[in-house]
Design a protein around this motif. Structure first.
Motif: not given
Ligand SMILES: [Zn+2]
Ligand SMILES: [Zn+2]
Ligand SMILES: [Zn+2]
Length: 393
Positions: A41, A117, A158-159, A176, A235
């Motif tokens: 992503v 997404y 988006k995740m 993830f 992130i």
């Protein structure tokens, strides 16, 4: 334990470091490509987007022609670039989301974004509504994180959307979970810079807005205070910067032209002068900038004397890992998490940056060799520190 990861490399678990490492399985010559990888992503930085660096919402490919981009960035609307055929931007294949008009470089990108997404994140006709929860989340983020940007709240959005849209949410969560997401390095008690006490209030604000914009039962674990901090750390520590520019693609293609000596000289002069103008007007902000999560790249550990580096040679989010020196089988492949400038600093300065941003004490070859040096902070870092203090105060 080792996982296979394509032909030339493998990911190994490192007991001692409680982490992973990327190892060569074959020889790599200096400047050889070790691997290329697309992110799981990625997202453009928020200020970068606001300042009209037009990029494909899915792959970050620059959408302005080289001439348009250089006119905007040099603030010279009459600038004309020679050899327009060296610009690869083809606006005839550009497309957009029919509901919210967000732009894509091609149909395949629009479809991929929608399937992964964008169905959840599409703001439809409310795209310009500043009271839309997603708009408010992005605005709050921009107010906390001024350029130069290092992360994007849209990566987190988006995740969440990827988990929500997938028929098998646990499979996406599993993907993830392979990224390091500790908020504190438990061995060394280091907290991430963005998670320090001074950011506590902002973090709570973001969490509230994120909940309003994105909450779903499938991802409830990311919306608890601790869950939000850990996804935030994910992130922050794993996000790899991505840059694309129609101008640099044009320059690269111009350099490949077969030209006479004199033409070549003139062309070089033109490009040098253009970059001078760009530097004057746009400074360091020359690219469509964003960050992404890459499965293999994220297993690559840092070294202050790296044997590999990351480049974006395809004009989009596709990363190329390239050997900086000859690499032998079984050798660990390391990149530098520091930019060139920071890498030149003292051991003490380098370690401070790595601790604050990546939560570890560097024990690479160079740091070990310099272990006896006094703990001196580089001058650059001192002045940067002062600026930060001023901003906060
Ligand atoms: Zn694209
Ligand atoms: Zn849309
Ligand atoms: Zn080091």
């Amino acid at each position: 334990m080792a996982t296979s990861a394509g032909s030339g490399v493998e990911v190994r678990s490192l007991e001692a470091k409680k982490g992973k490492g990327l190892y060569a399985k074959t020889h790599f010559k200096k400047e050889e490509t070790i691997l290329t990888e697309a992110p799981l992503v990625c997202a453009q930085f928020s200020w970068n987007e606001l300042y009209k660096y037009e990029a494909c919402e899915f792959c970050l490919r620059s959408l302005e022609t080289a001439e348009e981009m250089s006119r905007r960035l040099t603030n010279n609307p009459s600038l004309v670039l020679p050899h327009p055929e060296c610009c690869e931007v083809d606006s005839s294949v550009h497309t957009c989301c029919p509901h919210c008009q967000v732009k894509y470089c091609r149909e395949a990108c629009r479809v991929a974004a929608w399937d992964r997404y964008h169905r959840v994140l599409c703001m439809g006709a409310s795209r310009d509504d500043s009271k839309h929860p997603l708009a408010m989340l992005q605005e709050a983020w921009r107010n906390i994180h001024y350029p130069p940007e290092t992360a994007s709240i849209m990566l987190l959005a988006k995740m969440v959307a990827m988990v929500r849209q997938n028929p098998d949410p646990s499979a996406v969560l599993q993907k993830f979970s392979q990224f390091v997401q500790t908020t504190v390095n438990e061995n060394e008690q280091i907290a991430h810079k963005l998670l320090g006490k001074e950011f506590q209030t902002q973090l709570e604000l973001l969490q509230g807005l994120a909940r309003e914009a994105l909450y779903h039962d499938d991802v409830q674990q990311w919306f608890t205070p601790e869950g939000f901090r850990s996804i935030f750390a994910l992130i922050g520590t794993n996000g790899q910067g991505i840059g694309s520019s129609s101008i640099s693609t044009w320059v690269k293609n111009c350099e490949k032209l077969s030209q006479g000596e004199k033409e070549k000289e003139e062309m070089d002069k033109f490009i040098d002068e253009m970059y001078e103008e760009l530097d004057k007007e746009a400074g360091a902000f020359l690219n469509c900038d964003g960050s992404g999560l890459f499965e293999l790249q994220s297993t690559c550990n840092h070294s202050c004397t790296p044997n590999a580096e990351i480049n974006f040679l395809h004009g989009d989010h596709t990363l190329t890992l390239m050997a900086l020196k000859d690499i032998e089988p079984d050798e660990e492949i390391c990149i530098s998490y520091l930019d060139e400038c920071s890498l030149e600093r003292s051991r003490h300065s380098r370690q401070n940056i790595l601790r604050e941003n990546y939560l570890f004490n560097c024990s690479c070859q160079l740091c070990l060799e310099q272990a006896d040096e006094p703990d001196e902070t580089s001058e650059e870092e001192m002045s940067e520190g002062d600026e930060e203090d001023e901003e906060e105060g």
